[in-house]
Write an enzyme that holds these catalytic residues in place. Structure first.
Site, short mmCIF file in Angstrom:
data_model
loop_
_atom_site.label_atom_id
_atom_site.label_comp_id
_atom_site.label_asym_id
_atom_site.label_seq_id
_atom_site.Cartn_x
_atom_site.Cartn_y
_atom_site.Cartn_z
N VAL A 4 0.83 -1.21 0.00
CA VAL A 4 0.00 0.00 0.00
C VAL A 4 0.87 1.25 0.00
O VAL A 4 0.63 2.19 -0.77
CB VAL A 4 -0.95 -0.01 1.22
CG1 VAL A 4 -1.71 1.32 1.32
CG2 VAL A 4 -1.94 -1.16 1.09
N TYR A 5 1.88 1.27 0.85
CA TYR A 5 2.78 2.43 0.93
C TYR A 5 3.43 2.72 -0.42
O TYR A 5 3.39 3.85 -0.92
CB TYR A 5 3.84 2.16 2.00
CG TYR A 5 4.84 3.28 2.20
CD1 TYR A 5 4.51 4.39 2.97
CD2 TYR A 5 6.11 3.21 1.64
CE1 TYR A 5 5.42 5.42 3.16
CE2 TYR A 5 7.03 4.23 1.83
CZ TYR A 5 6.68 5.33 2.59
OH TYR A 5 7.59 6.35 2.78
N ALA A 6 4.02 1.69 -1.04
CA ALA A 6 4.71 1.88 -2.31
C ALA A 6 3.73 2.15 -3.44
O ALA A 6 4.04 2.92 -4.37
CB ALA A 6 5.56 0.64 -2.64
#
Length: 265
Positions: free
Chosen positions: A172-174
């Site tokens: 999700v972050y990337a």
């Protein structure tokens, strides 16, 4: 670092009347700049001659310390509370910069949070928090800057080297950061005719509290050796790249993502 809990309040510390020197200098807003990479960026831009708005979400004292350091070194800065996930708060943050210094020339979209989980195990709270701060927060800043930056200004977003490395649990972050890279390139084209550049910086492993939290010594050592330069980056390493993009030597770089990771990928 921005908080995942929306807070629509906003106020300034170290506010003072503007003088001629402050209003004739360029002004930079650095979101999430009470600590870590953001604090290093704020201090570096101040040394380069910018008035600096030091943004924080919930930690007033560290932001005030950054302001004090800048002023002790002869620079000009104010601390402004604003949750970047709240578009109204972002507008008021720009209002504060304009009231203090007459306008805004540079936006550094640094505020962010990191909540790691595999995609299968990522619950709604983890997903929504990162979308709110990392994605909507960056978008809110870009949108406001696109309207209010003075011609010749700079927008500098933050991505991550994990977009290239694709580590597990960073999905999700990337994924959000990959979207920011795409928005960066598109907005650079949309600013045609105003001499405003839009770029992103993608740090690799950097020795900050955000990076080190929850990692074993063995994992930190492994990641520090992943770069051919065999060390973690420092907040100052990343601040130097931001300063290049914000300064006159970076004027011909536009629509790009600079991977500041020591050659990791």
């Amino acid at each position: 670092m921005a908080s995942s809990t929306p807070d629509t309040t906003l106020f300034c510390t170290h506010q003072r009347s503007t003088d001629m020197n402050e209003t004739t200098k360029k002004t930079a807003i650095v979101t999430g700049s009470s600590r870590g990479i953001g604090a290093a960026v704020a201090k570096r831009l101040a040394r380069d001659g910018f008035n600096v708005l030091v943004n924080y979400s919930g930690s007033k004292d560290p932001a005030s310390e950054v302001v004090n350091t800048i002023e002790t070194e002869g620079g000009h800065a104010i601390a402004v509370q604003a949750d970047v996930s709240d578009s109204a708060a972002v507008k008021r943050m720009f209002d504060s910069a304009e009231a203090a210094y007459g306008g805004v020339d540079v936006l550094v979209n640094n505020a962010g949070i990191m909540k790691l989980a595999s995609i299968a195990d990522c619950d709604d709270a983890i997903f929504d928090a990162q979308v709110a701060v990392n994605f909507r927060g960056t978008f809110n800043g870009m949108r406001e800057a696109g309207i209010r930056l003075r011609d010749g200004g700079r927008i500098i977003n933050f991505s991550t080297t994990v977009v290239g490395m694709k580590f597990e649990t960073y999905g999700v972050y990337a994924g959000i950061k990959a979207a920011i890279e795409t928005m960066t390139a598109i907005m650079a084209k949309e600013m045609r005719g105003r001499n405003i550049t839009v770029n992103a910086v993608a740090p690799g492993p950097t020795g900050t509290a955000l990076f080190l939290e929850g990692k074993s010594d063995e994992l930190v050592e492994k990641l520090s050796k992943a770069s051919p330069l065999e060390r973690l980056g420092t907040p100052e390493d990343i601040a130097n790249v931001v300063a290049f993009l914000a300064g006159p030597d970076g004027a011909w770089v536009n629509g790009q993502t600079l991977r500041a990771n020591g050659g990791m990928v």
